[in-house]
Enzyme design. Sequence first.
Site, PDB file in Angstrom:
ATOM      1  N   HIS A 235       0.814  -1.218   0.000  1.00 28.22           N
ATOM      2  CA  HIS A 235       0.000   0.000   0.000  1.00 28.22           C
ATOM      3  C   HIS A 235       0.848   1.269   0.000  1.00 28.22           C
ATOM      4  CE1 HIS A 235      -4.294  -1.192   0.393  1.00 28.22           C
ATOM      5  NE2 HIS A 235      -3.721  -2.346   0.674  1.00 28.22           N
ATOM      6  N   ASP A 507     -26.119  13.749 -15.461  1.00 27.62           N
ATOM      7  CA  ASP A 507     -25.892  15.183 -15.292  1.00 27.62           C
ATOM      8  C   ASP A 507     -27.210  15.824 -14.873  1.00 27.62           C
ATOM      9  OD1 ASP A 507     -24.917  17.728 -15.296  1.00 27.62           O
ATOM     10  OD2 ASP A 507     -24.937  17.947 -17.481  1.00 27.62           O
ATOM     11  N   ASN A 509     -28.172  18.376 -12.979  1.00 31.46           N
ATOM     12  CA  ASN A 509     -28.414  19.810 -13.062  1.00 31.46           C
ATOM     13  C   ASN A 509     -28.053  20.395 -14.428  1.00 31.46           C
ATOM     14  OD1 ASN A 509     -25.673  19.671 -12.977  1.00 31.46           O
ATOM     15  ND2 ASN A 509     -25.427  20.846 -11.079  1.00 31.46           N
TER      16      ASN A 509
END
Length: 533
Positions: A235, A507, A509
Site C-alpha cells: 500500500h 448530469d 443539473n
Amino acid sequence: MGCSHSVHNETKKSEKAMKAAVLIQNWYRCYKARLELRRRQALNIFENIEYADEQDQMQLAKFFTFMLEHYVKNKSSADNLPKIFNPEPKQKSDQETIISLIEVPDTYYGPRLKFPLTFADVVLLIDAFKENQILHARYVLEVLLEAKKILQQMPNIIHISSTVSKELTICGDIHGKLDDLFLIFYKNGLPSGNNRYVFNGDFVDRGQNSMEVLMVLFSFLLVYPNDIYLNRGNHEDYLMNMRYGFTREIMQKYKQHGAKILHLLEEVYTWLPIGTLIDKKVLVIHGGIADNTDLNVLEQMKRNRIITVFSASNYYEEGSNRGAYLKLSHDTTPRFFQYQSSQITQAKTLHERVDIVENAAFRILGERMISRKTNLIQAFQKYDPNDTGKISLSDWAKATEEVLELHLPWMSLCPRLVKTIEDGYVLYNMGFKDLPVVRAPKVAKAGMVETLVRYRSDLKIIFNIIDKDQSGLISMDEFRAMWKLFCSHYNIDIEESHVDQVAYSMDLNKDGSIDFNEFLTAFDVVHRATNKL
C-alpha cells in the site's frame, strides 16, 4: 432425624444448582462458539474478496499502461492527460526552496516543527493528533523530505542485531488507524534507543488518519534512525492509494498543496527498504516473491515458523478483528500481544457485534454476485438442461465458485444468499435472497449496470485521476472518453450512443459536468435495511 433430612435436602439443592450451573456454562460456551464460527466465516469472506480485489489491481495497472500507449500516438490528447499518464518533467527548482516558500499563517494553531526534530517535537505532534489537529502542509513536506534523505542512505535489507538491553517490537499493517498506533505506544512504550520498533509496511489507506500515522512514524525515524525501521508494503504505492483512500485523504486535508505532497510522497515510497533481517535468522518482510527469487531458499525454509502479524484492529468492520504486535528478545523468541481499539461497539453485546461484521460481509459478497449476475445465471443453466429453474445445492455451489473464484464454503453460505426449497434444490431464477439491489437510470441496460457495479472501484480510481483537484467533478467529455477507453481495454461491448445517454441522464443539473457521488447514486448497489440474521 430432622437434622439429617435437612442436610439431605440441602445436598440435593446444591447438586441441582451445580447441574444448572454446568448446563448454563455449556450452553454459553456453545453459544460463543457459534458466534465465533459466524465471525470467522465473515472474516473469510472479507479476506477472499480483498485478495481478489488486489489481483484486480494488477489489471488496473495494465489499463494505465494501455492508456499511456494509446495516448502516445496522439500528441494533442497526451497534452490533456492526467499527470499519472503524462508525467510532467521534474522541476528544476530545489525542493527545499519550494517548501521554504510555503508560508505558515499566524492563524495556524497546530504544532510548529523545527528541524532537526527532537523527541519532544514528536510528543508534541502526537498530542496534537490526539486533539484531531492537522499538521500544516509545510511541515508535512519537510518531514517527507528529511525522511527521504535518511531512507536514501539505507540498503534494501536492513540488518540489525538483538541485544539483551534493547527489546525489539514488530508491528504489522496499521492502515491509517491512528488509534491502534497510539494503543500500541500506550501498551508498549514510545520508540526510543532502548525500545526499538520494526513497522512492516502498509502504514496507509483504508483508515481515516493515514497522514497522521505516516507523520508519526517518519518523525520517529528522524529522531531515532538507528532504532526504528520502516519496511515498504504493497500500500506504499501511488495506485493503491488512489484505490483505497489515502490520495483522497491528502487532497481533502491539503487542497492547495496536496499535489506537492503526493509527488514527494511517491519519491519517498521508492526509498523505503523492502525488509529487515534480525540476527541473520528472522526476516521481516511484507510479503510476495519476485520472479528471480531463489527457490532453493524457499525449499529449505521452516514454514511452520513463518508468522503473520497484522496490527490494524477492526480492519473490515468495527469489532471484526483484533490487532497484534510481537516482541523479540535477544534469543529471538517471540512474545505476542493482542489488542482492540473499540469505541462504537463497546456498548453492544457480543451477538450485536457479530451481526455487524456478518451483515457487512454478506453485503460486499452480495455486490460481487450482483456484478456477475448474468454469468452466474448462465453457469446455473448449464446444470439445468431441462430449464426447470432449479438445480441441486452442490451444483449451485460449483457454478458459483466457477464464476466468482473466491474459494468460499458456498454450500454453507447458500441459505443466506438464495432461495432454497425443502428437497435441497436451489431456485436460481427467483433472484437472490436478501442481497443488494441495483438502482440505475432508466436508460441503462442490465449489462451496463452489471459492468459498472463490477468495475466500480476501477472506475472510481480513473475518475479521481481525471478529477485533478479532487473536486468530485469531471466534464461530460472526460466521462465519455474515460468510459470508452475503459470498455476498449476490457473488451466490453456497449454502444457509444448508449454511453452518451447514460452520461446525460447522470448530469442532473445539466451543467455539463458529472459529480462522482451522483455517479455512484445513479449506478450503485443499494443495501436493503434488514435486521434479520
